[in-house]
Enzyme design. Sequence first.
Site, PDB file in Angstrom:
ATOM      1  N   VAL A 197       0.821  -1.231  -0.033  1.00 46.06           N
ATOM      2  CA  VAL A 197      -0.095   0.056   0.069  1.00 46.06           C
ATOM      3  C   VAL A 197       0.725   1.247  -0.010  1.00 46.06           C
ATOM      4  O   VAL A 197       0.271   2.400  -0.269  1.00 46.06           O
ATOM      5  CB  VAL A 197      -0.894   0.074   1.318  1.00 46.06           C
ATOM      6  CG1 VAL A 197      -0.333   0.173   2.434  1.00 46.06           C
ATOM      7  CG2 VAL A 197      -2.093   0.942   1.065  1.00 46.06           C
ATOM      8  N   TYR A 198       2.230   0.765   0.360  1.00 44.95           N
ATOM      9  CA  TYR A 198       2.826   2.490   0.357  1.00 44.95           C
ATOM     10  C   TYR A 198       3.001   3.132  -0.933  1.00 44.95           C
ATOM     11  O   TYR A 198       3.723   2.459  -1.695  1.00 44.95           O
ATOM     12  CB  TYR A 198       4.590   2.026   1.039  1.00 44.95           C
ATOM     13  CG  TYR A 198       4.483   1.698   2.635  1.00 44.95           C
ATOM     14  CD1 TYR A 198       3.169   1.852   3.254  1.00 44.95           C
ATOM     15  CD2 TYR A 198       5.323   1.081   2.941  1.00 44.95           C
ATOM     16  CE1 TYR A 198       3.491   1.547   4.586  1.00 44.95           C
ATOM     17  CE2 TYR A 198       5.532   0.663   4.322  1.00 44.95           C
ATOM     18  CZ  TYR A 198       4.528   0.919   5.002  1.00 44.95           C
ATOM     19  OH  TYR A 198       4.450   0.763   6.444  1.00 44.95           O
ATOM     20  N   GLN A 199       2.621   4.133  -0.923  1.00 46.70           N
ATOM     21  CA  GLN A 199       2.579   4.962  -2.183  1.00 46.70           C
ATOM     22  C   GLN A 199       2.078   4.308  -3.355  1.00 46.70           C
ATOM     23  O   GLN A 199       2.441   4.496  -4.496  1.00 46.70           O
ATOM     24  CB  GLN A 199       4.105   5.396  -2.496  1.00 46.70           C
ATOM     25  CG  GLN A 199       4.783   6.217  -1.608  1.00 46.70           C
ATOM     26  CD  GLN A 199       4.164   7.741  -1.055  1.00 46.70           C
ATOM     27  OE1 GLN A 199       3.661   8.167  -1.907  1.00 46.70           O
ATOM     28  NE2 GLN A 199       4.354   8.020   0.207  1.00 46.70           N
ATOM     29  N   PHE A 200       1.041   3.634  -3.016  1.00 45.00           N
ATOM     30  CA  PHE A 200       0.311   2.647  -4.137  1.00 45.00           C
ATOM     31  C   PHE A 200       1.091   1.853  -4.785  1.00 45.00           C
ATOM     32  O   PHE A 200       1.095   1.753  -6.090  1.00 45.00           O
ATOM     33  CB  PHE A 200      -0.731   3.504  -4.960  1.00 45.00           C
ATOM     34  CG  PHE A 200      -1.533   4.275  -4.092  1.00 45.00           C
ATOM     35  CD1 PHE A 200      -2.225   3.851  -3.204  1.00 45.00           C
ATOM     36  CD2 PHE A 200      -1.663   5.795  -4.419  1.00 45.00           C
ATOM     37  CE1 PHE A 200      -3.321   4.550  -2.519  1.00 45.00           C
ATOM     38  CE2 PHE A 200      -2.587   6.448  -3.943  1.00 45.00           C
ATOM     39  CZ  PHE A 200      -3.479   6.100  -2.780  1.00 45.00           C
TER      40      PHE A 200
END
Length: 180
Positions: free
Chosen positions: A56-59
């Site tokens: 999920v980090y920075q998509f």
Amino acid sequence: MKYIAFGKTGLKVSQVALGTGNFGTGWGYCADPDVSTAIFDAYAEAGGNFIDSADVYQFGQSEELLGTLLEGRRENFVLATKFTRGATPNANPLVIGNSRKAMIASLEASLKRLKTDRIDIYWVHWPDGVTPTEEIIRGFEDLARAGKILYAGISNFPAWRLARAVTLAELADAVPIAAA
């Protein structure tokens, strides 16, 4: 840099981990590729070897940048990543959450972004409110037997649920919960 044993695994990790939630600009802010590279290189030069990320980090951009940064030096690092919420803002409901289906789909996508064949420590990022602990343990065991993960971790769960997961994994002789 000092190194410590990671739980009861025998794995030696740097005492300072590099969290990479700020690698990328998918959320509209944080570190562009040049700044991310500088941060990563400074950490590696200081002797750091424990990298933490999440789909999920920075998509997904965090993992993509890490995949590039780790090329040619993957074996010098302990790579941890997490799953639950998916790598896109409106992810398909079948690839979010903690079911085995979502776990496997998330892992395969992370492996591709990270340009690696395995994750050293794979974490459930958040409880999803529906997946039973037994399902999570079975999913981790499936992935460990397939050689796709080495260690399993549970993040942001209540202590009672973590204790239950550790116990269930022990009773099932499954891959242990090595991180919390």
